[in-house]
Design a protein around this motif. Sequence first.
Motif, PDB file in Angstrom:
ATOM      1  N   ALA A  19       4.755   6.517   1.512  1.00 14.88           N
ATOM      2  CA  ALA A  19       3.978   5.467   0.849  1.00 14.88           C
ATOM      3  C   ALA A  19       4.838   4.252   0.545  1.00 14.88           C
ATOM      4  O   ALA A  19       4.444   3.106   0.815  1.00 14.88           O
ATOM      5  N   PRO A 267      -9.074   2.236  -5.296  1.00 14.98           N
ATOM      6  CA  PRO A 267      -8.819   2.530  -3.872  1.00 14.98           C
ATOM      7  C   PRO A 267      -7.745   1.668  -3.216  1.00 14.98           C
ATOM      8  O   PRO A 267      -7.192   2.054  -2.182  1.00 14.98           O
ATOM      9  N   THR A 268      -7.440   0.502  -3.791  1.00  9.22           N
ATOM     10  CA  THR A 268      -6.374  -0.337  -3.229  1.00  9.22           C
ATOM     11  C   THR A 268      -5.008   0.015  -3.798  1.00  9.22           C
ATOM     12  O   THR A 268      -4.004  -0.537  -3.359  1.00  9.22           O
ATOM     13  N   GLY A 269      -4.989   0.886  -4.808  1.00  7.22           N
ATOM     14  CA  GLY A 269      -3.738   1.248  -5.457  1.00  7.22           C
ATOM     15  C   GLY A 269      -3.482   0.508  -6.754  1.00  7.22           C
ATOM     16  O   GLY A 269      -2.487   0.785  -7.436  1.00  7.22           O
ATOM     17  N   ALA A 279       0.854   4.257  -4.980  1.00  3.82           N
ATOM     18  CA  ALA A 279       0.372   4.836  -3.723  1.00  3.82           C
ATOM     19  C   ALA A 279       1.091   6.145  -3.440  1.00  3.82           C
ATOM     20  O   ALA A 279       2.226   6.355  -3.869  1.00  3.82           O
ATOM     21  N   GLU A 284      -2.447  10.564  -5.539  1.00  7.48           N
ATOM     22  CA  GLU A 284      -3.254  11.617  -4.944  1.00  7.48           C
ATOM     23  C   GLU A 284      -2.347  12.779  -4.540  1.00  7.48           C
ATOM     24  O   GLU A 284      -1.724  12.754  -3.480  1.00  7.48           O
ATOM     25  N   ALA A 287      -2.552  14.322  -0.927  1.00 10.67           N
ATOM     26  CA  ALA A 287      -2.434  13.466   0.249  1.00 10.67           C
ATOM     27  C   ALA A 287      -1.295  13.933   1.155  1.00 10.67           C
ATOM     28  O   ALA A 287      -0.173  14.147   0.699  1.00 10.67           O
ATOM     29  N   SER A 292      -0.554   9.193   2.763  1.00 11.28           N
ATOM     30  CA  SER A 292       0.317   8.441   1.858  1.00 11.28           C
ATOM     31  C   SER A 292       0.806   7.156   2.509  1.00 11.28           C
ATOM     32  O   SER A 292       0.878   6.097   1.866  1.00 11.28           O
ATOM     33  N   ALA A 295      -2.002   4.665   2.429  1.00  9.98           N
ATOM     34  CA  ALA A 295      -2.186   4.120   1.081  1.00  9.98           C
ATOM     35  C   ALA A 295      -1.131   3.075   0.758  1.00  9.98           C
ATOM     36  O   ALA A 295      -1.418   2.060   0.111  1.00  9.98           O
TER      37      ALA A 295
END
Length: 330
Positions: A19, A267-269, A279, A284, A287, A292, A295
Amino acid sequence: MTSSHTSSYDVVVIGGGAAGLSGALALGRARRTVLVVDAGEPRNAPATQAHAFLTRDGTPPAELLAAGRADLEPYAVDLVVGSVAAARRLDDRRFRVTLDDGRPVTARRLLIASGAVDRLPDVDGLDAIWGRTALHCPYCHGWEVRDQRIGVLGSGAMSVHQALLWSQWSDDVVLFLHTAPEPSAEESAQLAARSVTVIRGTVASVDADGDRLRTVRLADGTAIERDALAVATRVEARLDGLDALGLDTAVVERGGQVVGTQVTADPTGATSVAGVWAAGNVVEPTAQVIASAAAGTMAGAVMNMDLITEDTADAVAGSVNGPTESPSVH
């Protein structure tokens, strides 16, 4: 990557996993100055391979991260091996990040990609085989143990679901109830339909040859031979040094059971703290590596647009408040 070692950046990325590196790549390609602070302790370090990452299936985690760092080389991205001792907001829309060596840096935005930590059940010998033959995710490791003798260590209400899931990879699956509740009549019928054997009693230890599981031993001394053991861990967001930011966090529940913690983000972080995105597994816990990475890319792109919006507003304000007369021409 550059080696500017400046003290001021557009973005500091905390965490150098999939991420963090993906976020840094998106930002670097947007001509942002970025510092990645990486402690070198990725969650998947015990695993020999990373899977379900298109074009990189089976790549050792360390090689995947090395390739990611190499991708950053053309851009204005610095990498520091270390951790964050403290991070806080300043009064001028910036953040101060203090590294573990005492070095202070400032940033306009922060990307938290520090990952998560797996807390293993209290079973003797489990940590020695974690990530090798003690496994958590069938999509990550199921193919490698297909058709082998698989055990599932029961720990809560989702243990029946876990056993049913692993039965897709093997016809020889045993559910050790351990601390899980007794299956309902419906669940018992489901387990029987999938040929999953239920063994009652607490698991005391696992016996292994190196990192290869051999037997699962109950508290009464009974030993059952297994080749792999599926284990549900408690997954906690890694937020060392970040308390002063005041990030909103939440407990993660599965089947009514608390199984971890996570940072709350959209959802965008974007997190509850203006200027801070997050992210990867810190947001999550389930993930996989490829999710990752995606994200991180999303967060990086949105952060860049946020910076553009701020820069544009500042430019407009400067234009409105600046001189109204054109400069003299000589």
